[in-house]
Design an enzyme around this catalytic site. Sequence first.
Site: not given
Length: 136
Positions: A111, A114, A120
Amino acid sequence: MACRKENKICFYLECGRTHVKQPLEHALQRWASSVSPLKFYRVKKFAQADIWISFLRGYHGDEFPFDGANGHVAHAFGPPDGRSILIRPKIGPLARGTTMGLDMETLGLREFGHALGLGHIEVQEAIMYPIINPTG
């Protein structure tokens, strides 16, 4: 005011429990030490943070509720938003520091990727693969 300058990124961690704090801080240090020139600093005030980490359940103000559907347990928003939201670890049959069988460090590592702006990738062994398999 956030402290993002050059390679310095400040984070705010809503939970101070050791079994949650340590694996998440270790995940940040892995990003700092192995693949980037970034340095992460924990701040005590939400308003000072570039990345904030919250532990929420169900609907929490965005379009991605933690409703258990499809096994979603966490999500993060990349720059310029840069906030990470993690579901609170379940209490009960799962080990402390886990969420639905996922360890907090692995979940945090992904996370935070991100939150730093990574998407991804289609390499199954990579931390940024779309699906994380629960620990055995």
